[in-house]
Design a protein around this motif. Sequence first.
Motif, PDB file in Angstrom:
ATOM      1  N   TYR A  46       1.039  -1.183  -0.069  1.00 31.25           N
ATOM      2  CA  TYR A  46      -0.007   0.078  -0.124  1.00 31.25           C
ATOM      3  C   TYR A  46       0.918   1.118   0.016  1.00 31.25           C
ATOM      4  O   TYR A  46       1.737   1.372   0.822  1.00 31.25           O
ATOM      5  N   ILE A  47       0.529   2.117  -1.105  1.00 32.40           N
ATOM      6  CA  ILE A  47       1.395   3.237  -0.932  1.00 32.40           C
ATOM      7  C   ILE A  47       0.785   4.611  -0.977  1.00 32.40           C
ATOM      8  O   ILE A  47      -0.534   4.531  -1.768  1.00 32.40           O
ATOM      9  N   HIS A  48       0.952   5.440  -0.028  1.00 31.31           N
ATOM     10  CA  HIS A  48       0.065   6.613   0.036  1.00 31.31           C
ATOM     11  C   HIS A  48       0.703   7.757  -0.486  1.00 31.31           C
ATOM     12  O   HIS A  48       1.741   8.400  -0.118  1.00 31.31           O
ATOM     13  N   LEU A  49       0.082   8.527  -1.426  1.00 32.79           N
ATOM     14  CA  LEU A  49       0.623   9.791  -2.008  1.00 32.79           C
ATOM     15  C   LEU A  49      -0.247  10.935  -1.589  1.00 32.79           C
ATOM     16  O   LEU A  49      -0.172  11.257  -0.521  1.00 32.79           O
ATOM     17  N   SER A  50      -1.041  11.618  -2.469  1.00 30.75           N
ATOM     18  CA  SER A  50      -1.858  13.011  -1.762  1.00 30.75           C
ATOM     19  C   SER A  50      -3.261  12.690  -1.939  1.00 30.75           C
ATOM     20  O   SER A  50      -3.993  12.498  -3.049  1.00 30.75           O
ATOM     21  N   GLY A  51      -3.765  12.163  -0.938  1.00 26.83           N
ATOM     22  CA  GLY A  51      -5.252  11.904  -0.688  1.00 26.83           C
ATOM     23  C   GLY A  51      -5.463  11.896   0.930  1.00 26.83           C
ATOM     24  O   GLY A  51      -4.587  12.453   1.827  1.00 26.83           O
ATOM     25  N   CYS A  52      -6.630  11.370   1.415  1.00 26.20           N
ATOM     26  CA  CYS A  52      -7.127  11.629   2.570  1.00 26.20           C
ATOM     27  C   CYS A  52      -6.875  10.341   3.673  1.00 26.20           C
ATOM     28  O   CYS A  52      -7.357  10.386   4.753  1.00 26.20           O
ATOM     29  N   THR A  53      -6.424   9.437   2.960  1.00 27.05           N
ATOM     30  CA  THR A  53      -6.417   8.113   3.732  1.00 27.05           C
ATOM     31  C   THR A  53      -7.357   7.486   4.061  1.00 27.05           C
ATOM     32  O   THR A  53      -7.463   6.138   4.586  1.00 27.05           O
ATOM     33  N   GLY A  54      -8.924   7.772   3.368  1.00 24.10           N
ATOM     34  CA  GLY A  54     -10.028   7.088   3.560  1.00 24.10           C
ATOM     35  C   GLY A  54     -10.088   5.935   2.945  1.00 24.10           C
ATOM     36  O   GLY A  54     -10.518   4.906   3.199  1.00 24.10           O
ATOM     37  N   ASP A  55      -9.241   5.768   1.731  1.00 24.16           N
ATOM     38  CA  ASP A  55      -9.032   4.272   1.045  1.00 24.16           C
ATOM     39  C   ASP A  55      -8.353   3.383   2.057  1.00 24.16           C
ATOM     40  O   ASP A  55      -8.729   2.212   1.818  1.00 24.16           O
ATOM     41  N   VAL A  56      -7.391   3.667   2.698  1.00 21.46           N
ATOM     42  CA  VAL A  56      -6.571   2.611   3.454  1.00 21.46           C
ATOM     43  C   VAL A  56      -7.557   2.309   4.660  1.00 21.46           C
ATOM     44  O   VAL A  56      -7.480   1.114   5.233  1.00 21.46           O
ATOM     45  N   ILE A  96      -2.258   2.107  -4.952  1.00 21.59           N
ATOM     46  CA  ILE A  96      -1.959   3.274  -4.490  1.00 21.59           C
ATOM     47  C   ILE A  96      -2.988   4.384  -4.594  1.00 21.59           C
ATOM     48  O   ILE A  96      -3.679   4.274  -5.331  1.00 21.59           O
ATOM     49  N   GLU A  97      -2.926   4.860  -3.187  1.00 25.16           N
ATOM     50  CA  GLU A  97      -3.999   5.860  -3.039  1.00 25.16           C
ATOM     51  C   GLU A  97      -3.214   7.069  -3.049  1.00 25.16           C
ATOM     52  O   GLU A  97      -2.419   7.585  -2.542  1.00 25.16           O
ATOM     53  N   GLY A  98      -4.350   8.049  -3.616  1.00 27.78           N
ATOM     54  CA  GLY A  98      -3.875   9.302  -3.810  1.00 27.78           C
ATOM     55  C   GLY A  98      -3.193   9.772  -5.218  1.00 27.78           C
ATOM     56  O   GLY A  98      -2.592   9.071  -5.678  1.00 27.78           O
ATOM     57  N   SER A  99      -3.565  10.985  -5.606  1.00 27.60           N
ATOM     58  CA  SER A  99      -2.688  11.511  -6.695  1.00 27.60           C
ATOM     59  C   SER A  99      -1.503  11.868  -6.533  1.00 27.60           C
ATOM     60  O   SER A  99      -0.991  11.866  -5.362  1.00 27.60           O
ATOM     61  N   CYS A 127      -8.921   9.535  -5.899  1.00 24.48           N
ATOM     62  CA  CYS A 127      -7.752  10.282  -6.214  1.00 24.48           C
ATOM     63  C   CYS A 127      -6.823   9.789  -7.068  1.00 24.48           C
ATOM     64  O   CYS A 127      -6.182  10.542  -7.827  1.00 24.48           O
ATOM     65  N   ALA A 128      -6.340   8.722  -6.877  1.00 17.03           N
ATOM     66  CA  ALA A 128      -5.254   7.950  -7.964  1.00 17.03           C
ATOM     67  C   ALA A 128      -5.899   7.821  -9.177  1.00 17.03           C
ATOM     68  O   ALA A 128      -5.091   7.936 -10.110  1.00 17.03           O
ATOM     69  N   ALA A 129      -7.018   7.447  -9.465  1.00 13.65           N
ATOM     70  CA  ALA A 129      -7.724   7.236 -10.757  1.00 13.65           C
ATOM     71  C   ALA A 129      -8.100   8.495 -11.578  1.00 13.65           C
ATOM     72  O   ALA A 129      -7.929   8.300 -12.735  1.00 13.65           O
ATOM     73  N   GLU A 148       1.080  22.617  -6.331  1.00 21.02           N
ATOM     74  CA  GLU A 148      -0.304  23.070  -7.273  1.00 21.02           C
ATOM     75  C   GLU A 148      -0.487  22.209  -8.426  1.00 21.02           C
ATOM     76  O   GLU A 148      -1.868  22.274  -8.669  1.00 21.02           O
ATOM     77  N   SER A 149       0.250  21.148  -8.731  1.00 28.35           N
ATOM     78  CA  SER A 149      -0.260  20.291  -9.930  1.00 28.35           C
ATOM     79  C   SER A 149      -0.407  18.929  -9.269  1.00 28.35           C
ATOM     80  O   SER A 149       0.519  18.293  -9.133  1.00 28.35           O
ATOM     81  N   PHE A 150      -1.928  18.555  -9.469  1.00 31.42           N
ATOM     82  CA  PHE A 150      -1.972  17.167  -8.778  1.00 31.42           C
ATOM     83  C   PHE A 150      -2.744  16.303  -9.864  1.00 31.42           C
ATOM     84  O   PHE A 150      -3.725  16.709 -10.389  1.00 31.42           O
ATOM     85  N   VAL A 151      -1.952  15.062 -10.373  1.00 33.12           N
ATOM     86  CA  VAL A 151      -2.760  14.529 -11.611  1.00 33.12           C
ATOM     87  C   VAL A 151      -2.699  12.946 -11.003  1.00 33.12           C
ATOM     88  O   VAL A 151      -2.412  12.579 -10.009  1.00 33.12           O
ATOM     89  N   PRO A 152      -3.684  12.448 -11.834  1.00 34.20           N
ATOM     90  CA  PRO A 152      -3.835  10.899 -11.566  1.00 34.20           C
ATOM     91  C   PRO A 152      -2.499  10.259 -11.880  1.00 34.20           C
ATOM     92  O   PRO A 152      -1.944  10.439 -12.817  1.00 34.20           O
ATOM     93  N   ILE A 153      -2.484   9.168 -11.130  1.00 33.33           N
ATOM     94  CA  ILE A 153      -1.163   8.360 -11.364  1.00 33.33           C
ATOM     95  C   ILE A 153      -0.914   7.843 -12.727  1.00 33.33           C
ATOM     96  O   ILE A 153       0.432   7.676 -12.994  1.00 33.33           O
ATOM     97  N   ALA A 154      -2.274   7.500 -13.539  1.00 32.11           N
ATOM     98  CA  ALA A 154      -1.764   7.230 -14.655  1.00 32.11           C
ATOM     99  C   ALA A 154      -1.250   8.039 -15.628  1.00 32.11           C
ATOM    100  O   ALA A 154      -0.818   7.794 -16.865  1.00 32.11           O
TER     101      ALA A 154
END
Length: 270
Positions: A46-56, A96-99, A127-129, A148-154
Amino acid sequence: MLARIKEFLGMEAKPETKERPETKEVASEEEVEKVAEEKAKPKIGYIHLSGCTGDVMSLSENYDILAPLLTEMVDIVYGQTLVDRWDIPEMDIALIEGSVCLQDEHSLKELKEVREKAGLVVAFGSCAATGCFTRYSRGGQQAQPAHESFVPIADVVKVDLAMPGCPPSPEIIAKTVVAVLNGDMDYLQPMMDLVGYTEACGCDLQLKVVNQALCIGCGTCAMACQTRALDMTGGRPELNSDRCVKCGICYTQCPRSWWPMERIKKDTGL
């Protein structure tokens, strides 16, 4: 315990018969035990990037459904809040959680390293998707005003599956893991298709469902919306754009958007 996992996941498909009333229970236990015994436990990170941790939280705190699955059928090998380990190991599935923030060199490096070491990369949650609410960031926020720039991991690495939800339900997390164990491509195919769906909005319902004469007025989209950005007016969804966080869950939950009818009938027992 394995039979109980099967029951929680709604995967018992064979009905009881008068000739063999025990068929349903026996078949269920045998099927799950065969998967658990014959296939090596997949290694999940499990990898956490820019998100609220609701997924984990959906992953780790819904014990009735996920605890037996996570302890009996998979090995959690990496996760900032789940495993005491700092280096990224080889793994079969990376959730992967978060953008990803384009100004955050550490996140970019970590994301690319995970892609190299994971067999299957899953965009875990909206957020990741799709970027979800992080799409609204324009910089200036604390504690990182330069971000300032947050994008989907794809947009940065190749993604294999996109698991919708803000957050994803514990049921879809568990069923996805079981589908990977079983090699159930019919269940995984819609998530593979969603990988390219990286820009989401509640207006997708109007453009892709209502305008295509596909809407049946069931209200699933409005019930799925976590921010109450959708109302049903005249039997059709109406969007409050001020409430929409661009998670895309309304569109992915719409039965006329992407779920195969065969899978719906199988999961609901119709």
